[in-house]
Design a protein around this motif. Structure first.
Motif, PDB file in Angstrom:
ATOM      1  N   LEU A 130      -0.682 -10.035  24.666  1.00  0.00           N
ATOM      2  CA  LEU A 130      -0.435 -10.147  26.093  1.00  0.00           C
ATOM      3  C   LEU A 130      -0.177  -8.766  26.675  1.00  0.00           C
ATOM      4  O   LEU A 130       0.031  -7.800  25.948  1.00  0.00           O
ATOM      5  N   ASN A 131      -0.166  -8.676  28.007  1.00  0.00           N
ATOM      6  CA  ASN A 131      -0.023  -7.390  28.686  1.00  0.00           C
ATOM      7  C   ASN A 131       1.127  -6.556  28.161  1.00  0.00           C
ATOM      8  O   ASN A 131       0.973  -5.384  27.882  1.00  0.00           O
ATOM      9  N   ASN A 132       2.318  -7.114  28.055  1.00  0.00           N
ATOM     10  CA  ASN A 132       3.476  -6.339  27.642  1.00  0.00           C
ATOM     11  C   ASN A 132       3.700  -6.386  26.140  1.00  0.00           C
ATOM     12  O   ASN A 132       4.636  -5.791  25.644  1.00  0.00           O
ATOM     13  N   ALA A 133       2.894  -7.129  25.420  1.00  0.00           N
ATOM     14  CA  ALA A 133       3.122  -7.310  24.001  1.00  0.00           C
ATOM     15  C   ALA A 133       2.222  -6.444  23.129  1.00  0.00           C
ATOM     16  O   ALA A 133       2.279  -6.552  21.919  1.00  0.00           O
ATOM     17  N   PHE A 134       1.388  -5.608  23.725  1.00  0.00           N
ATOM     18  CA  PHE A 134       0.509  -4.773  22.908  1.00  0.00           C
ATOM     19  C   PHE A 134       1.379  -3.787  22.141  1.00  0.00           C
ATOM     20  O   PHE A 134       2.186  -3.077  22.743  1.00  0.00           O
ATOM     21  N   PRO A 135       1.259  -3.734  20.825  1.00  0.00           N
ATOM     22  CA  PRO A 135       2.160  -2.879  20.043  1.00  0.00           C
ATOM     23  C   PRO A 135       1.915  -1.397  20.304  1.00  0.00           C
ATOM     24  O   PRO A 135       0.781  -0.969  20.484  1.00  0.00           O
ATOM     25  N   ILE A 136       2.999  -0.644  20.316  1.00  0.00           N
ATOM     26  CA  ILE A 136       2.877   0.800  20.504  1.00  0.00           C
ATOM     27  C   ILE A 136       2.576   1.462  19.171  1.00  0.00           C
ATOM     28  O   ILE A 136       1.690   2.301  19.075  1.00  0.00           O
ATOM     29  N   GLN A 137       3.293   1.080  18.126  1.00  0.00           N
ATOM     30  CA  GLN A 137       3.058   1.637  16.802  1.00  0.00           C
ATOM     31  C   GLN A 137       2.692   0.530  15.830  1.00  0.00           C
ATOM     32  O   GLN A 137       3.261  -0.567  15.892  1.00  0.00           O
ATOM     33  N   VAL A 138       1.743   0.838  14.953  1.00  0.00           N
ATOM     34  CA  VAL A 138       1.313  -0.124  13.941  1.00  0.00           C
ATOM     35  C   VAL A 138       1.161   0.592  12.605  1.00  0.00           C
ATOM     36  O   VAL A 138       1.062   1.820  12.549  1.00  0.00           O
ATOM     37  N   ASN A 139       1.125  -0.192  11.546  1.00  0.00           N
ATOM     38  CA  ASN A 139       0.820   0.335  10.223  1.00  0.00           C
ATOM     39  C   ASN A 139      -0.645   0.006   9.962  1.00  0.00           C
ATOM     40  O   ASN A 139      -0.983  -1.142   9.664  1.00  0.00           O
ATOM     41  N   PRO A 140      -1.548   0.979  10.088  1.00  0.00           N
ATOM     42  CA  PRO A 140      -2.985   0.675   9.954  1.00  0.00           C
ATOM     43  C   PRO A 140      -3.372   0.208   8.551  1.00  0.00           C
ATOM     44  O   PRO A 140      -4.334  -0.545   8.407  1.00  0.00           O
ATOM     45  N   TYR A 141      -2.625   0.607   7.531  1.00  0.00           N
ATOM     46  CA  TYR A 141      -2.935   0.198   6.161  1.00  0.00           C
ATOM     47  C   TYR A 141      -2.709  -1.296   5.979  1.00  0.00           C
ATOM     48  O   TYR A 141      -3.551  -2.001   5.423  1.00  0.00           O
ATOM     49  N   LYS A 142      -1.580  -1.797   6.492  1.00  0.00           N
ATOM     50  CA  LYS A 142      -1.285  -3.233   6.385  1.00  0.00           C
ATOM     51  C   LYS A 142      -2.261  -4.059   7.234  1.00  0.00           C
ATOM     52  O   LYS A 142      -2.723  -5.114   6.814  1.00  0.00           O
ATOM     53  N   LEU A 143      -2.563  -3.566   8.430  1.00  0.00           N
ATOM     54  CA  LEU A 143      -3.490  -4.295   9.296  1.00  0.00           C
ATOM     55  C   LEU A 143      -4.897  -4.333   8.693  1.00  0.00           C
ATOM     56  O   LEU A 143      -5.585  -5.352   8.767  1.00  0.00           O
TER      57      LEU A 143
ATOM     58  N   ASP B 115       3.025   6.344   7.724  1.00  0.00           N
ATOM     59  CA  ASP B 115       2.249   5.103   7.649  1.00  0.00           C
ATOM     60  C   ASP B 115       2.085   4.428   8.997  1.00  0.00           C
ATOM     61  O   ASP B 115       1.550   3.330   9.077  1.00  0.00           O
ATOM     62  N   HIS B 116       2.537   5.088  10.065  1.00  0.00           N
ATOM     63  CA  HIS B 116       2.465   4.461  11.383  1.00  0.00           C
ATOM     64  C   HIS B 116       1.538   5.241  12.302  1.00  0.00           C
ATOM     65  O   HIS B 116       1.481   6.464  12.259  1.00  0.00           O
ATOM     66  N   LEU B 117       0.831   4.498  13.126  1.00  0.00           N
ATOM     67  CA  LEU B 117      -0.110   5.050  14.094  1.00  0.00           C
ATOM     68  C   LEU B 117       0.365   4.647  15.482  1.00  0.00           C
ATOM     69  O   LEU B 117       0.631   3.474  15.737  1.00  0.00           O
TER      70      LEU B 117
END
Length: 180
Positions: A6-19, A118-120
């Motif tokens: 959703l509009n406000n729920a887009f993550p700012i940081q993610v772990n690309p390896y896990k995704l 590990d975070h993008l």
């Protein structure tokens, strides 16, 4: 697996390896106002940015991110100096590597994305890609652009005057038009 955001729920940081291990896709929208550097380019901050990221592993087990980012922005045409709405598209394929890793053996179809942790930060990546997608010189399509009339006007000369071409002749014509 597809995960809508959703509009406000887009993550700012993610772990690309896990995704990438889970073949996750993130798709959603964010307000253009969330991107400070982009908004300084005189955009309508109420516009939405459509975002899609696909995280996966390729045949070499490298983490690959496919991104598609779309929005519209208002820019000033550098020919006629009028505002116009311009679509902005960015489509990119990244390969994620650890900072300092050897990138010589990577495929040329990918942009290298070096991470020290590990975070993008997706927010920064989105804004960087949109800034890179902006034209250096924004202009209308030629058929839509209304150039100022003084730019195309020929100087009025009497029959006795000799036509001399000078790079400064347009300035003389402009000065003459202002004194009228």
């Amino acid at each position: 697996m597809f995960t809508p955001m959703l509009n406000n729920a887009f993550p700012i940081q993610v772990n690309p390896y896990k995704l990438a291990d889970s073949n996750i896709s993130l798709q959603g929208e964010m307000l253009l106002a969330c991107f400070d550097r982009l908004c300084s380019q005189s955009f309508n901050t109420l516009n939405m940015v459509q975002i899609k990221f696909i995280f996966k592993r390729d045949e070499r087990k490298s983490v690959v991110i496919n991104s598609i980012i779309n929005t519209e922005g208002q820019m000033v045409c550098q020919r006629c100096l009028e505002l116009f709405t311009m679509p902005i598209h960015s489509k990119c394929n990244y390969v994620v590597v650890k900072e300092g890793a050897d990138t010589q053996s990577l495929l040329k179809d990918y942009e290298v994305l070096e991470l020290s942790a590990d975070h993008l930060n997706l927010h920064e990546l989105i804004e960087d890609e949109l800034l890179l997608a902006l034209p250096i010189v924004p202009v209308h399509n030629a058929e839509e652009c209304q150039q100022p009339t003084w730019l195309n006007a020929e100087p009025k000369l009497s029959d006795n005057e000799i036509i001399r071409y000078s790079p400064f002749s347009i300035l003389a014509q402009f000065k003459h038009n202002l004194n009228v």
